[in-house]
Design a protein around this motif. Structure first.
Motif, PDB file in Angstrom:
ATOM      1  N   GLY A   7     -18.713  -8.088  -7.246  1.00 25.41           N
ATOM      2  CA  GLY A   7     -17.878  -7.491  -8.409  1.00 25.41           C
ATOM      3  C   GLY A   7     -16.608  -7.009  -7.827  1.00 25.41           C
ATOM      4  N   MET A   8     -15.789  -6.618  -8.774  1.00 23.52           N
ATOM      5  CA  MET A   8     -14.244  -5.939  -8.458  1.00 23.52           C
ATOM      6  C   MET A   8     -14.175  -5.224  -7.260  1.00 23.52           C
ATOM      7  N   SER A   9     -15.156  -4.099  -7.347  1.00 21.39           N
ATOM      8  CA  SER A   9     -14.793  -3.152  -6.083  1.00 21.39           C
ATOM      9  C   SER A   9     -14.978  -3.951  -4.732  1.00 21.39           C
ATOM     10  N   ALA A  10     -15.987  -4.962  -4.658  1.00 16.32           N
ATOM     11  CA  ALA A  10     -16.309  -5.532  -3.403  1.00 16.32           C
ATOM     12  C   ALA A  10     -15.039  -6.426  -3.175  1.00 16.32           C
ATOM     13  N   LEU A  11     -14.360  -7.062  -4.413  1.00 16.80           N
ATOM     14  CA  LEU A  11     -12.988  -7.927  -4.120  1.00 16.80           C
ATOM     15  C   LEU A  11     -12.023  -6.961  -3.383  1.00 16.80           C
ATOM     16  N   MET A  12     -11.857  -5.976  -4.215  1.00 18.94           N
ATOM     17  CA  MET A  12     -10.765  -4.953  -3.512  1.00 18.94           C
ATOM     18  C   MET A  12     -11.116  -4.592  -2.221  1.00 18.94           C
ATOM     19  N   GLU A  13     -12.230  -4.150  -1.822  1.00 18.75           N
ATOM     20  CA  GLU A  13     -12.448  -4.103  -0.523  1.00 18.75           C
ATOM     21  C   GLU A  13     -12.232  -5.223   0.464  1.00 18.75           C
ATOM     22  N   PHE A  14     -12.693  -6.270   0.057  1.00 17.88           N
ATOM     23  CA  PHE A  14     -12.514  -7.698   0.813  1.00 17.88           C
ATOM     24  C   PHE A  14     -11.027  -7.664   0.788  1.00 17.88           C
ATOM     25  N   ILE A  15     -10.215  -7.658  -0.004  1.00 19.81           N
ATOM     26  CA  ILE A  15      -8.636  -7.858   0.193  1.00 19.81           C
ATOM     27  C   ILE A  15      -7.985  -6.794   1.172  1.00 19.81           C
ATOM     28  N   ARG A  16      -8.579  -5.618   0.875  1.00 20.22           N
ATOM     29  CA  ARG A  16      -7.870  -4.349   1.679  1.00 20.22           C
ATOM     30  C   ARG A  16      -8.233  -4.890   3.311  1.00 20.22           C
ATOM     31  N   LYS A  17      -9.567  -5.432   3.657  1.00 20.05           N
ATOM     32  CA  LYS A  17      -9.767  -5.750   4.899  1.00 20.05           C
ATOM     33  C   LYS A  17      -9.205  -6.843   5.395  1.00 20.05           C
ATOM     34  N   ASN A  18      -8.950  -8.019   4.656  1.00 20.26           N
ATOM     35  CA  ASN A  18      -8.672  -9.168   4.980  1.00 20.26           C
ATOM     36  C   ASN A  18      -7.159  -9.444   4.995  1.00 20.26           C
ATOM     37  N   LEU A  19      -6.430  -8.714   4.196  1.00 23.60           N
ATOM     38  CA  LEU A  19      -4.948  -8.857   3.933  1.00 23.60           C
ATOM     39  C   LEU A  19      -4.006  -8.522   5.027  1.00 23.60           C
ATOM     40  N   ARG A  20      -3.360  -9.385   5.419  1.00 19.46           N
ATOM     41  CA  ARG A  20      -2.424  -9.072   6.670  1.00 19.46           C
ATOM     42  C   ARG A  20      -1.000  -9.011   5.909  1.00 19.46           C
ATOM     43  N   HIS A  21      -0.751  -7.851   5.612  1.00 20.00           N
ATOM     44  CA  HIS A  21       0.401  -7.723   4.569  1.00 20.00           C
ATOM     45  C   HIS A  21       1.818  -6.945   5.532  1.00 20.00           C
ATOM     46  N   ASP A  22       1.819  -7.154   6.879  1.00 20.24           N
ATOM     47  CA  ASP A  22       2.766  -6.949   7.798  1.00 20.24           C
ATOM     48  C   ASP A  22       4.079  -7.432   7.706  1.00 20.24           C
ATOM     49  N   LYS A  23       3.999  -8.726   6.840  1.00 18.43           N
ATOM     50  CA  LYS A  23       5.151  -9.591   6.590  1.00 18.43           C
ATOM     51  C   LYS A  23       5.988  -9.124   5.547  1.00 18.43           C
ATOM     52  N   ALA A  24       5.371  -8.067   4.833  1.00 25.33           N
ATOM     53  CA  ALA A  24       6.042  -7.503   3.527  1.00 25.33           C
ATOM     54  C   ALA A  24       6.823  -6.475   3.696  1.00 25.33           C
ATOM     55  N   GLU A  25       8.361  -6.474   3.360  1.00 26.81           N
ATOM     56  CA  GLU A  25       9.170  -5.472   3.559  1.00 26.81           C
ATOM     57  C   GLU A  25       8.927  -4.328   2.491  1.00 26.81           C
ATOM     58  N   LYS A  26       8.334  -4.707   1.336  1.00 27.17           N
ATOM     59  CA  LYS A  26       8.231  -3.718   0.187  1.00 27.17           C
ATOM     60  C   LYS A  26       6.752  -3.987  -0.392  1.00 27.17           C
ATOM     61  N   LEU A  55       4.403 -14.259   2.457  1.00 28.34           N
ATOM     62  CA  LEU A  55       3.271 -13.824   1.439  1.00 28.34           C
ATOM     63  C   LEU A  55       2.403 -14.841   0.632  1.00 28.34           C
ATOM     64  N   ASP A  56       3.178 -15.759   0.393  1.00 23.44           N
ATOM     65  CA  ASP A  56       2.253 -16.805  -0.511  1.00 23.44           C
ATOM     66  C   ASP A  56       1.541 -17.517   0.529  1.00 23.44           C
ATOM     67  N   GLU A  57       1.735 -17.705   1.960  1.00 23.01           N
ATOM     68  CA  GLU A  57       0.880 -18.289   2.832  1.00 23.01           C
ATOM     69  C   GLU A  57      -0.163 -17.443   2.906  1.00 23.01           C
ATOM     70  N   GLU A  58       0.039 -15.948   3.064  1.00 21.10           N
ATOM     71  CA  GLU A  58      -1.035 -15.095   3.542  1.00 21.10           C
ATOM     72  C   GLU A  58      -2.148 -15.216   2.230  1.00 21.10           C
ATOM     73  N   ALA A  59      -1.478 -15.167   0.879  1.00 22.36           N
ATOM     74  CA  ALA A  59      -2.327 -15.172  -0.391  1.00 22.36           C
ATOM     75  C   ALA A  59      -3.315 -16.367  -0.310  1.00 22.36           C
ATOM     76  N   LEU A  60      -2.651 -17.549   0.093  1.00 19.97           N
ATOM     77  CA  LEU A  60      -3.492 -18.740   0.059  1.00 19.97           C
ATOM     78  C   LEU A  60      -4.551 -18.774   1.489  1.00 19.97           C
ATOM     79  N   ARG A  61      -4.132 -18.018   2.177  1.00 20.21           N
ATOM     80  CA  ARG A  61      -5.005 -18.145   3.503  1.00 20.21           C
ATOM     81  C   ARG A  61      -6.315 -17.250   3.025  1.00 20.21           C
ATOM     82  N   ASN A  62      -6.136 -16.139   2.330  1.00 24.20           N
ATOM     83  CA  ASN A  62      -7.041 -15.261   1.817  1.00 24.20           C
ATOM     84  C   ASN A  62      -8.103 -15.986   0.827  1.00 24.20           C
TER      85      ASN A  62
END
Length: 72
Positions: A7-26, A55-62
């Motif tokens: 479900g949606m809560s599992a998706l949000m947890e997956f994104i939180r654990k797997n997203l590498r957003h250090d490339k974002a300035e904001k 960030l596009d590359e990271e979204a596609l990786r995820n």
């Protein structure tokens, strides 16, 4: 309609654990479109809205590492 396994809560947890957003300035949002195949795999990703190529590359990786539940 297919949904993320757990479900949606599992998706949000997956994104939180797997997203590498250090490339974002904001806080930025990338919107991608996917096609779900008969096995629940997310395929044919297309970036619909881009703010930063890194960030596009990271979204596609995820997208490539998650599966959807097609029994819904």
């Amino acid at each position: 309609m297919p949904e993320f396994l757990g479900g949606m809560s599992a998706l949000m947890e997956f994104i939180r654990k797997n997203l590498r957003h250090d490339k974002a300035e904001k806080r930025e949002r990338v919107i991608i479109q996917i096609v779900v195949d008969k096995k629940g795999n997310a395929t044919n990703p297309v970036v619909l809205r881009s703010t930063n190529p890194a960030l596009d590359e990271e979204a596609l990786r995820n997208h490539s590492i998650f599966r959807l539940d097609i029994s819904c």
